[in-house]
Design a protein around this motif. Structure first.
Motif, PDB file in Angstrom:
ATOM      1  N   GLU A  95       3.699 -16.416  18.976  1.00 59.21           N
ATOM      2  CA  GLU A  95       4.472 -17.677  18.998  1.00 59.21           C
ATOM      3  C   GLU A  95       4.420 -18.382  17.647  1.00 59.21           C
ATOM      4  O   GLU A  95       5.409 -18.959  17.203  1.00 59.21           O
ATOM      5  N   TRP A  96       3.225 -18.317  17.022  1.00 59.27           N
ATOM      6  CA  TRP A  96       3.096 -18.946  15.694  1.00 59.27           C
ATOM      7  C   TRP A  96       4.071 -18.292  14.735  1.00 59.27           C
ATOM      8  O   TRP A  96       4.855 -18.968  14.072  1.00 59.27           O
ATOM      9  N   ARG A  97       4.055 -16.982  14.623  1.00 58.00           N
ATOM     10  CA  ARG A  97       4.941 -16.321  13.652  1.00 58.00           C
ATOM     11  C   ARG A  97       6.406 -16.586  13.976  1.00 58.00           C
ATOM     12  O   ARG A  97       7.237 -16.771  13.085  1.00 58.00           O
ATOM     13  N   TRP A  98       6.730 -16.584  15.281  1.00 59.77           N
ATOM     14  CA  TRP A  98       8.123 -16.829  15.670  1.00 59.77           C
ATOM     15  C   TRP A  98       8.567 -18.224  15.227  1.00 59.77           C
ATOM     16  O   TRP A  98       9.619 -18.387  14.623  1.00 59.77           O
ATOM     17  N   ARG A  99       7.743 -19.220  15.500  1.00 59.79           N
ATOM     18  CA  ARG A  99       8.107 -20.595  15.105  1.00 59.79           C
ATOM     19  C   ARG A  99       8.247 -20.709  13.593  1.00 59.79           C
ATOM     20  O   ARG A  99       9.113 -21.414  13.083  1.00 59.79           O
ATOM     21  N   GLU A 100       7.389 -19.987  12.867  1.00 60.25           N
ATOM     22  CA  GLU A 100       7.395 -20.071  11.395  1.00 60.25           C
ATOM     23  C   GLU A 100       8.705 -19.548  10.794  1.00 60.25           C
ATOM     24  O   GLU A 100       9.038 -19.877   9.667  1.00 60.25           O
ATOM     25  N   VAL A 101       9.401 -18.677  11.523  1.00 59.70           N
ATOM     26  CA  VAL A 101      10.689 -18.199  11.001  1.00 59.70           C
ATOM     27  C   VAL A 101      11.870 -18.775  11.778  1.00 59.70           C
ATOM     28  O   VAL A 101      12.915 -19.075  11.194  1.00 59.70           O
ATOM     29  N   ALA A 102      11.714 -18.935  13.087  1.00 64.84           N
ATOM     30  CA  ALA A 102      12.857 -19.399  13.899  1.00 64.84           C
ATOM     31  C   ALA A 102      13.187 -20.867  13.624  1.00 64.84           C
ATOM     32  O   ALA A 102      14.375 -21.232  13.556  1.00 64.84           O
ATOM     33  N   ASP A 103      12.159 -21.701  13.460  1.00 60.56           N
ATOM     34  CA  ASP A 103      12.433 -23.132  13.245  1.00 60.56           C
ATOM     35  C   ASP A 103      13.139 -23.376  11.906  1.00 60.56           C
ATOM     36  O   ASP A 103      14.154 -24.072  11.870  1.00 60.56           O
ATOM     37  N   PRO A 104      12.638 -22.800  10.788  1.00 57.56           N
ATOM     38  CA  PRO A 104      13.388 -22.965   9.536  1.00 57.56           C
ATOM     39  C   PRO A 104      14.793 -22.374   9.605  1.00 57.56           C
ATOM     40  O   PRO A 104      15.730 -22.923   9.011  1.00 57.56           O
ATOM     41  N   ALA A 105      14.945 -21.264  10.321  1.00 59.35           N
ATOM     42  CA  ALA A 105      16.286 -20.672  10.431  1.00 59.35           C
ATOM     43  C   ALA A 105      17.209 -21.615  11.199  1.00 59.35           C
ATOM     44  O   ALA A 105      18.374 -21.826  10.817  1.00 59.35           O
TER      45      ALA A 105
END
Ligand code: NDP
Length: 327
Positions: free
Chosen positions: A279-289
């Protein structure tokens, strides 16, 4: 439902579009109507048998779509939710069963195509730059295939951390994309007559004679020697793929002679092993995208029926950014 099956180990011609029964989700799975399926190099390794698997299998592991049913034990998702995933086998299909632990909630603002493009390549770019070799301001980085799916995201994340990115690409169009993603220096490596000798010399030339702190190498067989020779003393070679073929066995004593070098061969699964880390890695890329701060380039889309052409394009170095299949 329609799905793309690899009938046996082989070239793109072994991919068949077939009618199959709809998957029935297990208690810990959700059934998703696939809006877009991600095409990744690993799909080709499994198709050719480079990575051992069983045949026939429905190809693909990545995508995004809408939950249409949930298994009895699922507590965090409901029909209507938008999810993405990196590791649900059988994703080249109209419907796929996704384990609840693999399902990633798609933030508002991220459309289906960008959501399908990000899980595998985005989280890979994240672990490479944040965990395998945590980049800091001033690091010199060499990365190959910078206009590819992982490459464009890796370039952006490395540049955002303040690294000086020296990128290789296969064409002038790809050079433009790599520069736009933040590469400070670009080398068109297909124009070198002797990559193994010339690339390290160019890299040293652009790093004050020292070489780079880290190489992120996904090309493998064709670039490995040049990557190793481009490192500075105590530098790190991160081999994370084999788009040109797998690297042959290697004498560890060469790391001593090369300058106390490090070589590692990481993979995404080991960097998303717990739900918290995933979830951490996903948020780190999905939120900026979703916020427009990370550009997710979808370079090509193909109908599900043309999956073989998608594989030909990816293996033929003809793609940029992400390749998607649209069911
Ligand atoms: P890309 O979009 O990067 O496509 C591959 C690119 O590699 C080509 O466009 C081409 O770029 C370059 N390339 C160089 N030599 C060859 C060759 N002989 N044949 C084909 N391509 C070549 O693909 P992905 O972003 O999907 O994947 C990139 C790599 O990252 C793959 O090797 C994949 O296995 C790996 N990977 C590893 C992960 C991990 O956790 N270890 C996770 C995700 C991906 P150019 O024209 O610029 O040379």
């Amino acid at each position: 439902m329609r799905a793309v099956v690899a009938t046996r180990a082989g070239g793109p011609e072994v991919l068949d579009v077939v009618d199959r029964p709809e998957p029935v989700p297990r208690p810990d799975e959700v059934l998703v109507r696939v809006a877009a399926a991600g095409v990744n190099f690993i799909d080709t390794y499994l198709r050719t048998g480079t990575y051992p698997t069983h045949y026939p299998h429905v190809v693909g592991s990545e995508g995004a779509g809408e939950v249409v049913a949930v298994g009895a034990d699922v507590t965090t998702l409901a029909p209507g939710d938008r999810v993405a995933w990196a590791d649900a086998p059988g994703s080249y299909a109209e419907l796929v069963a996704v384990p609840e632990r693999s399902a990633l909630v798609v933030p508002p603002g991220l459309d289906d195509r960008a959501a399908a493009a990000l899980p595998l390549q985005g989280m890979t770019a994240h672990y490479l730059t944040a965990s395998t070799f945590p980049l800091e301001h001033g690091h010199d980085v060499l990365l190959h295939a910078a206009a590819g799916g992982v490459g464009l995201l890796l370039t952006q994340l490395a540049a955002a951390r303040g690294a000086h990115v020296l990128a290789t690409v296969g064409s002038a169009e790809k050079e433009t994309l790599a520069r736009a993603a933040g590469a400070a220096d670009v080398i068109r490596y297909r124009e070198l007559s002797d990559l193994t000798a010339e690339l390290p010399a160019l890299v040293r030339d652009r790093t004050g004679g020292r070489g780079v702190h880290v190489v992120y190498d996904s090309v493998g067989k064709d670039t490995f020697e040049a990557s190793l020779a481009s490192l500075r003393t105590r530098g790190t070679l991160v081999l994370f793929g084999g788009s040109s073929g797998q690297v042959p066995p290697f004498d560890l004593q060469r790391l001593n002679a090369g300058g106390s070098l490090f070589v590692t061969r990481p993979t995404l699964g080991h960097h998303t092993a717990t739900r918290d880390e995933l979830e951490w890695r996903w948020r780190e890329v999905a939120d900026p995208a979703a916020a427009g701060a990370l550009d997710v380039r979808v370079g090509a889309t193909f109908p599900l029926a043309d999956a073989a052409d998608a594989h030909r394009a990816l293996e033929g170095r003809a793609t940029t950014g992400k390749v998607l299949l649209l069911p």
